[in-house]
Design a protein around this motif. Structure first.
Motif, PDB file in Angstrom:
ATOM      1  N   VAL A   9      42.259  18.699 -61.812  1.00 18.40           N
ATOM      2  CA  VAL A   9      42.876  18.885 -60.005  1.00 18.40           C
ATOM      3  C   VAL A   9      42.032  19.963 -59.460  1.00 18.40           C
ATOM      4  CG1 VAL A   9      45.099  18.690 -58.913  1.00 18.40           C
ATOM      5  CG2 VAL A   9      45.081  17.864 -60.567  1.00 18.40           C
ATOM      6  N   ILE A  10      41.857  18.872 -57.846  1.00 21.11           N
ATOM      7  CA  ILE A  10      41.121  20.379 -57.211  1.00 21.11           C
ATOM      8  C   ILE A  10      41.469  20.043 -55.672  1.00 21.11           C
ATOM      9  CG2 ILE A  10      38.555  21.087 -56.374  1.00 21.11           C
ATOM     10  CD1 ILE A  10      37.741  19.020 -58.621  1.00 21.11           C
ATOM     11  N   HIS A  11      42.083  21.227 -55.052  1.00 23.09           N
ATOM     12  CA  HIS A  11      42.489  21.109 -53.679  1.00 23.09           C
ATOM     13  C   HIS A  11      40.967  20.951 -52.757  1.00 23.09           C
ATOM     14  CE1 HIS A  11      45.288  21.735 -50.484  1.00 23.09           C
ATOM     15  NE2 HIS A  11      45.158  22.602 -49.973  1.00 23.09           N
ATOM     16  N   ALA A  12      41.034  19.611 -52.722  1.00 27.16           N
ATOM     17  CA  ALA A  12      39.544  19.974 -51.711  1.00 27.16           C
ATOM     18  C   ALA A  12      39.664  18.199 -51.863  1.00 27.16           C
ATOM     19  CB  ALA A  12      38.195  19.984 -52.198  1.00 27.16           C
ATOM     20  N   PRO A  13      38.639  18.040 -50.301  1.00 30.32           N
ATOM     21  CA  PRO A  13      38.536  16.344 -50.116  1.00 30.32           C
ATOM     22  C   PRO A  13      37.588  15.327 -51.410  1.00 30.32           C
ATOM     23  CG  PRO A  13      37.411  17.695 -48.121  1.00 30.32           C
ATOM     24  CD  PRO A  13      38.684  18.417 -49.536  1.00 30.32           C
ATOM     25  N   ILE A  14      37.714  14.068 -51.619  1.00 30.01           N
ATOM     26  CA  ILE A  14      37.065  13.382 -52.695  1.00 30.01           C
ATOM     27  C   ILE A  14      35.978  13.306 -52.674  1.00 30.01           C
ATOM     28  CG2 ILE A  14      37.376  11.047 -51.560  1.00 30.01           C
ATOM     29  CD1 ILE A  14      38.191  10.057 -53.796  1.00 30.01           C
ATOM     30  N   GLU A  15      35.234  13.267 -51.388  1.00 27.94           N
ATOM     31  CA  GLU A  15      33.552  13.376 -50.760  1.00 27.94           C
ATOM     32  C   GLU A  15      33.772  14.770 -51.742  1.00 27.94           C
ATOM     33  OE1 GLU A  15      36.322  10.557 -47.870  1.00 27.94           O
ATOM     34  OE2 GLU A  15      36.028  12.792 -48.571  1.00 27.94           O
ATOM     35  N   GLY A 101      47.025  13.100 -51.896  1.00 27.74           N
ATOM     36  CA  GLY A 101      47.723  13.850 -50.749  1.00 27.74           C
ATOM     37  C   GLY A 101      46.443  14.726 -50.614  1.00 27.74           C
ATOM     38  N   ASP A 102      46.480  15.969 -50.828  1.00 24.78           N
ATOM     39  CA  ASP A 102      45.354  16.626 -50.150  1.00 24.78           C
ATOM     40  C   ASP A 102      44.596  16.911 -51.277  1.00 24.78           C
ATOM     41  OD1 ASP A 102      46.350  16.667 -47.660  1.00 24.78           O
ATOM     42  OD2 ASP A 102      46.864  18.353 -47.728  1.00 24.78           O
ATOM     43  N   ASP A 103      44.841  16.409 -52.527  1.00 19.71           N
ATOM     44  CA  ASP A 103      44.345  16.760 -53.224  1.00 19.71           C
ATOM     45  C   ASP A 103      42.975  15.671 -54.213  1.00 19.71           C
ATOM     46  OD1 ASP A 103      45.125  19.916 -54.163  1.00 19.71           O
ATOM     47  OD2 ASP A 103      47.059  18.741 -55.083  1.00 19.71           O
ATOM     48  N   THR A 104      42.208  16.380 -54.997  1.00 19.64           N
ATOM     49  CA  THR A 104      41.222  14.915 -55.486  1.00 19.64           C
ATOM     50  C   THR A 104      41.758  15.385 -57.244  1.00 19.64           C
ATOM     51  OG1 THR A 104      39.513  15.328 -54.134  1.00 19.64           O
ATOM     52  CG2 THR A 104      39.055  14.326 -56.132  1.00 19.64           C
ATOM     53  N   ILE A 105      42.158  14.398 -57.705  1.00 18.28           N
ATOM     54  CA  ILE A 105      41.632  14.564 -59.691  1.00 18.28           C
ATOM     55  C   ILE A 105      40.189  13.737 -59.982  1.00 18.28           C
ATOM     56  CG2 ILE A 105      42.982  13.257 -61.156  1.00 18.28           C
ATOM     57  CD1 ILE A 105      45.660  13.226 -59.870  1.00 18.28           C
ATOM     58  N   MET A 106      40.291  14.748 -60.303  1.00 21.14           N
ATOM     59  CA  MET A 106      38.503  14.314 -60.998  1.00 21.14           C
ATOM     60  C   MET A 106      38.759  13.904 -62.454  1.00 21.14           C
ATOM     61  SD  MET A 106      34.877  17.097 -60.704  1.00 21.14           S
ATOM     62  CE  MET A 106      35.517  17.855 -61.844  1.00 21.14           C
ATOM     63  N   LYS A 107      38.356  13.415 -63.142  1.00 18.99           N
ATOM     64  CA  LYS A 107      38.358  12.799 -64.281  1.00 18.99           C
ATOM     65  C   LYS A 107      37.092  12.532 -65.563  1.00 18.99           C
ATOM     66  CE  LYS A 107      42.945  10.676 -63.690  1.00 18.99           C
ATOM     67  NZ  LYS A 107      44.118   8.885 -63.907  1.00 18.99           N
ATOM     68  N   ASP A 108      36.998  13.006 -66.427  1.00 19.77           N
ATOM     69  CA  ASP A 108      36.113  13.291 -67.193  1.00 19.77           C
ATOM     70  C   ASP A 108      36.253  12.261 -68.744  1.00 19.77           C
ATOM     71  OD1 ASP A 108      33.392  15.239 -66.276  1.00 19.77           O
ATOM     72  OD2 ASP A 108      35.577  15.843 -65.519  1.00 19.77           O
ATOM     73  N   ARG A 109      34.574  11.129 -68.991  1.00 17.79           N
ATOM     74  CA  ARG A 109      34.871  10.896 -70.066  1.00 17.79           C
ATOM     75  C   ARG A 109      33.802  10.910 -70.457  1.00 17.79           C
ATOM     76  NH1 ARG A 109      34.895   5.891 -73.003  1.00 17.79           N
ATOM     77  NH2 ARG A 109      37.180   5.307 -73.744  1.00 17.79           N
TER      78      ARG A 109
END
Length: 159
Positions: A9-15, A101-109
């Motif tokens: 979970v990263i508190h930054a925009p998805i882009e 929201g204001d976070d980006t959820i980054m998932k790695d597989r």
């Protein structure tokens, strides 16, 4: 075939997170200690669909090269890189991004297959799964730190 799945979970925009994840320059930052450098293909800036990068790095005391290509891409929610040449039999890494929201959820597989049959399977269990998980976890921590601070501006200005 080993499968590593991570969620960050990263508190930054998805882009911003998406671009940092495909930044050659950020990858170099996240692999300190392996003498990793991009030696062919896209060697700095952002990698995109159909492009490749060849990395030279030192792992387990041995210098190796690995070429990966972006084989799937949907800005800013998904990209896939696959090994096209290297020491492994197969590597496939899916990167998935979701806004929350204001976070980006980054998932790695991350899936990989070692060569050498039963010896490769033993190496996976004894060494490689943990080693690869640690590399990916460190990389994600660097992406998070850069994205949440001000350093992202310098990294992404190298486009």
């Amino acid at each position: 075939m080993p499968l590593i799945e991570l969620t960050t979970v990263i508190h930054a925009p998805i882009e911003r997170c998406f671009d940092l994840a495909r930044s050659i320059d950020l990858h170099k930052l996240s692999t300190e200690g392996t003498e990793e450098e991009a030696v062919d293909g896209v060697t700095s800036g952002l990698i995109g669909m159909g492009q490749h990068v060849t990395w030279r790095a030192r792992h387990f005391g041995v210098t190796q090269t690995l070429t990966s290509k972006i084989t799937g891409y949907e800005y800013p929610v998904y990209f896939r890189d696959e090994m096209v040449k290297g020491a492994f039999k197969r590597i496939c890494h899916d990167h998935v991004f979701e806004s929350s929201g204001d976070d980006t959820i980054m998932k790695d597989r991350f899936e990989f297959e070692s060569p050498a049959g039963i010896l490769g399977v033993m190496a996976n269990k004894l060494i490689l799964e943990r080693y690869m998980r640690e590399l990916l976890t460190k990389r994600n921590a660097v992406i998070k730190e850069v994205a949440e601070g001000e350093m992202w501006r310098a990294v992404l200005s190298r486009r």
